[in-house]
Design a protein around this motif. Structure first.
Motif, PDB file in Angstrom:
ATOM      1  N   VAL A 288      18.420  54.245   5.064  1.00  0.00           N
ATOM      2  CA  VAL A 288      19.013  54.656   3.483  1.00  0.00           C
ATOM      3  C   VAL A 288      18.890  53.523   2.688  1.00  0.00           C
ATOM      4  CG1 VAL A 288      20.422  56.717   4.244  1.00  0.00           C
ATOM      5  CG2 VAL A 288      21.469  54.249   4.269  1.00  0.00           C
ATOM      6  N   ALA A 289      18.747  53.453   1.371  1.00  0.00           N
ATOM      7  CA  ALA A 289      18.614  52.371   0.527  1.00  0.00           C
ATOM      8  C   ALA A 289      19.701  53.082  -0.644  1.00  0.00           C
ATOM      9  CB  ALA A 289      17.390  52.105   0.078  1.00  0.00           C
ATOM     10  N   VAL A 290      20.313  51.881  -1.218  1.00  0.00           N
ATOM     11  CA  VAL A 290      21.352  52.364  -2.432  1.00  0.00           C
ATOM     12  C   VAL A 290      21.151  51.268  -3.360  1.00  0.00           C
ATOM     13  CG1 VAL A 290      23.614  52.499  -3.177  1.00  0.00           C
ATOM     14  CG2 VAL A 290      23.142  53.138  -1.077  1.00  0.00           C
ATOM     15  N   ILE A 291      20.812  52.086  -4.683  1.00  0.00           N
ATOM     16  CA  ILE A 291      20.874  51.135  -5.904  1.00  0.00           C
ATOM     17  C   ILE A 291      22.112  51.782  -6.842  1.00  0.00           C
ATOM     18  CG2 ILE A 291      18.423  50.325  -5.479  1.00  0.00           C
ATOM     19  CD1 ILE A 291      17.761  52.231  -7.915  1.00  0.00           C
ATOM     20  N   GLY A 292      22.177  51.101  -7.996  1.00  0.00           N
ATOM     21  CA  GLY A 292      23.016  51.610  -8.885  1.00  0.00           C
ATOM     22  C   GLY A 292      22.677  51.263 -10.459  1.00  0.00           C
ATOM     23  N   SER A 293      23.110  52.002 -11.326  1.00  0.00           N
ATOM     24  CA  SER A 293      23.014  51.517 -12.850  1.00  0.00           C
ATOM     25  C   SER A 293      24.232  52.060 -13.534  1.00  0.00           C
ATOM     26  CB  SER A 293      21.879  52.192 -13.458  1.00  0.00           C
ATOM     27  OG  SER A 293      22.060  53.247 -13.567  1.00  0.00           O
ATOM     28  N   SER A 294      24.526  51.323 -14.481  1.00  0.00           N
ATOM     29  CA  SER A 294      25.534  51.573 -15.430  1.00  0.00           C
ATOM     30  C   SER A 294      25.481  51.070 -16.822  1.00  0.00           C
ATOM     31  CB  SER A 294      27.117  50.892 -14.896  1.00  0.00           C
ATOM     32  OG  SER A 294      26.758  49.490 -15.266  1.00  0.00           O
ATOM     33  N   ALA A 295      26.195  51.548 -17.811  1.00  0.00           N
ATOM     34  CA  ALA A 295      26.141  51.300 -19.211  1.00  0.00           C
ATOM     35  C   ALA A 295      26.537  49.533 -19.526  1.00  0.00           C
ATOM     36  CB  ALA A 295      26.700  52.234 -19.940  1.00  0.00           C
ATOM     37  N   GLY A 296      27.441  49.478 -18.723  1.00  0.00           N
ATOM     38  CA  GLY A 296      28.149  48.103 -18.620  1.00  0.00           C
ATOM     39  C   GLY A 296      27.098  47.045 -18.023  1.00  0.00           C
TER      40      GLY A 296
ATOM     41  N   ALA B  26      22.038  49.817 -18.779  1.00  0.00           N
ATOM     42  CA  ALA B  26      20.827  50.622 -18.498  1.00  0.00           C
ATOM     43  C   ALA B  26      20.448  51.368 -19.843  1.00  0.00           C
ATOM     44  CB  ALA B  26      21.418  51.564 -17.525  1.00  0.00           C
ATOM     45  N   ALA B  27      21.255  51.548 -20.680  1.00  0.00           N
ATOM     46  CA  ALA B  27      20.595  52.428 -22.045  1.00  0.00           C
ATOM     47  C   ALA B  27      19.732  51.431 -23.012  1.00  0.00           C
ATOM     48  CB  ALA B  27      21.753  52.531 -22.896  1.00  0.00           C
ATOM     49  N   GLU B  28      19.653  50.089 -22.578  1.00  0.00           N
ATOM     50  CA  GLU B  28      18.683  49.123 -23.090  1.00  0.00           C
ATOM     51  C   GLU B  28      17.224  49.472 -22.484  1.00  0.00           C
ATOM     52  OE1 GLU B  28      20.345  45.455 -23.501  1.00  0.00           O
ATOM     53  OE2 GLU B  28      22.381  46.315 -24.422  1.00  0.00           O
ATOM     54  N   LYS B  29      17.324  49.854 -21.152  1.00  0.00           N
ATOM     55  CA  LYS B  29      16.033  49.884 -20.362  1.00  0.00           C
ATOM     56  C   LYS B  29      15.653  51.084 -20.011  1.00  0.00           C
ATOM     57  CE  LYS B  29      18.284  45.712 -18.322  1.00  0.00           C
ATOM     58  NZ  LYS B  29      19.092  45.380 -17.564  1.00  0.00           N
ATOM     59  N   ILE B  30      16.201  52.283 -20.452  1.00  0.00           N
ATOM     60  CA  ILE B  30      15.606  53.410 -20.201  1.00  0.00           C
ATOM     61  C   ILE B  30      15.740  54.131 -21.810  1.00  0.00           C
ATOM     62  CG2 ILE B  30      16.203  55.735 -19.297  1.00  0.00           C
ATOM     63  CD1 ILE B  30      17.529  54.380 -17.118  1.00  0.00           C
ATOM     64  N   ASP B  31      14.430  54.627 -22.259  1.00  0.00           N
ATOM     65  CA  ASP B  31      14.507  55.066 -23.553  1.00  0.00           C
ATOM     66  C   ASP B  31      14.782  56.463 -23.691  1.00  0.00           C
ATOM     67  OD1 ASP B  31      12.620  56.926 -22.741  1.00  0.00           O
ATOM     68  OD2 ASP B  31      10.912  55.714 -23.428  1.00  0.00           O
ATOM     69  N   GLU B  32      14.787  57.063 -24.727  1.00  0.00           N
ATOM     70  CA  GLU B  32      15.688  58.304 -25.217  1.00  0.00           C
ATOM     71  C   GLU B  32      14.775  59.541 -24.577  1.00  0.00           C
ATOM     72  OE1 GLU B  32      15.882  58.927 -29.601  1.00  0.00           O
ATOM     73  OE2 GLU B  32      17.375  57.384 -29.847  1.00  0.00           O
ATOM     74  N   SER B  33      13.612  59.327 -24.054  1.00  0.00           N
ATOM     75  CA  SER B  33      13.026  60.372 -23.369  1.00  0.00           C
ATOM     76  C   SER B  33      13.207  60.175 -21.680  1.00  0.00           C
ATOM     77  CB  SER B  33      11.406  60.457 -23.488  1.00  0.00           C
ATOM     78  OG  SER B  33      10.860  59.109 -22.854  1.00  0.00           O
TER      79      SER B  33
END
Lengths: 179, 186
Positions: free
Chosen positions: B107-115, B147-154
């Protein structure tokens, strides 16, 4: 030195194999306020021309709870799937009376490190069926983190629940094999 | 190689789910990524219902994990820890502990957040839980902050550095999944 003393200092020659019914491989690790123990019943050991070799099958490990067995054989501990065997091969046997020391190499989880088994030797003695037996009562203490086992849990006082130092014990009854 | 991808978020526009879609796009030849979307259907864990078989949705998850060569998680962080829905699904999947579907599973684990921190605490806790379940936790780490800066609205990952990090994390998982790379004594 008398003839008797010479015999007591001797390292058994020839080939000796473990009578596994009358032998045991166990481990002990301090856990919280007590000691946790387990046994690895499936193993082979032999003493051939002064070299002791032992191979234990870690999947056979017995503890008092199947969930603990699952945890101990998982990748967090022994990783029995990838590394099914624990082995020891001595490089030398030093005897001083009943005391023995066996420096050698211990392999756990695929990691080989030097280790010295120390303890006592009894016999040779002839048993009731005429076989000649030698007893080796050996142990060593290793740092499990040196073998890739770093799991722990903090106690409420902040101390780790499980000791890093684990004592491995081998109680071997070796039977002389006819040449 | 078949890799099951599990997002810890139920949100339709989840950044973590978006990362897993990007992971699927970045997968090398021979690595298939299947994105699991059954998290919402897993009932609250109830030992009284934990028979053989368990609930159908739980058995489906167990089967998917069992059939996968490896599992890749992307998790958000709620209150410094694992989202309840994800932990709940793992609690089901971990039963019975001695023979559970995650046992020895790479298994591998990554994460993301708005902060700024990218969910590092949730990822660390998830690795701990998976280790306790008997999984083979790969040494892959990726915490995507802001994350919101790296993933666009689509929902498309538009950061090349993160795409490279996804490829690296997947490569680490693939290496752990191939036993020949792990049989050499350290």
């Amino acid at each position: 030195m008398s003839a008797t003393e010479q015999i007591e200092q001797a390292i058994p020659t020839g080939t000796w194999t473990a009578d596994t019914v009358h032998s045991g491989i166990t481990f002990e690790v301090p856990y919280a306020v007590a000691t946790f123990r387990g046994e690895v019943p499936a193993f082979e050991a032999s003493l051939v021309d002064g070299t002791l070799t032992g191979v234990a099958q870690i999947a056979s490990l017995t503890v008092k709870d199947e969930n603990l067995h699952a945890h101990l054989t998982s990748p967090e501990f022994f990783d029995a799937e990838r590394h099914p065997e624990v082995t020891f091969v001595s490089s030398e046997i030093r005897r001083d009376g009943d005391s023995v020391e066996l420096p050698g190499e211990l392999t756990i989880k695929g990691i080989t490190r030097p280790a010295t088994l120390a303890g006592t030797i009894t016999g040779p003695a002839v048993d009731h069926l005429g076989a000649t037996r030698v007893g080796l009562h050996l142990q060593t203490t290793v740092d499990r983190t040196q073998f890739g086992m770093t799991f722990n849990m903090p106690l409420p006082n902040g101390e780790p629940a499980l000791s890093n130092d684990v004592t491995l014990k081998a109680e071997l009854t070796l039977v002389g094999q006819e040449a | 190689m078949n890799v099951l991808a599990i997002s810890g978020s139920l949100r339709a526009d989840s950044h973590n789910t978006a990362l897993l879609r990007a992971l699927r796009e970045e997968a090398p030849s021979g690595v298939e990524i299947e994105l699991w979307d059954g998290l919402r259907e897993i009932p609250p864990y109830d030992a009284d219902a934990d028979g053989a078989p368990g609930p159908a949705t739980v058995e489906s998850l167990r089967s998917l994990v069992r059939d996968a060569d490896a599992v890749f998680f992307a998790t958000p962080e709620y209150n410094s820890s694992i989202p309840g829905a994800l932990k709940n699904a793992l609690d089901w999947a971990s039963r019975p502990i001695a023979t559970n579907a995650f046992r020895n599973k790479p298994v591998a684990v990554i994460g993301s957040s708005a902060g700024a921190f990218g969910g590092v605490w949730a990822a660390a806790e998830l690795r701990k839980v998976l280790g306790a379940m008997g999984a083979r936790v790969a040494d892959a780490e990726l915490a995507v902050g802001h994350a919101a800066e790296k993933i666009d609205e689509s929902g498309c990952l538009v950061d090349d550095d993160v795409r490279q990090s996804l490829r690296d994390a997947l490569a680490t998982l693939v290496a752990v999944t191939s036993p020949s790379t792990n049989l050499v004594a350290a």
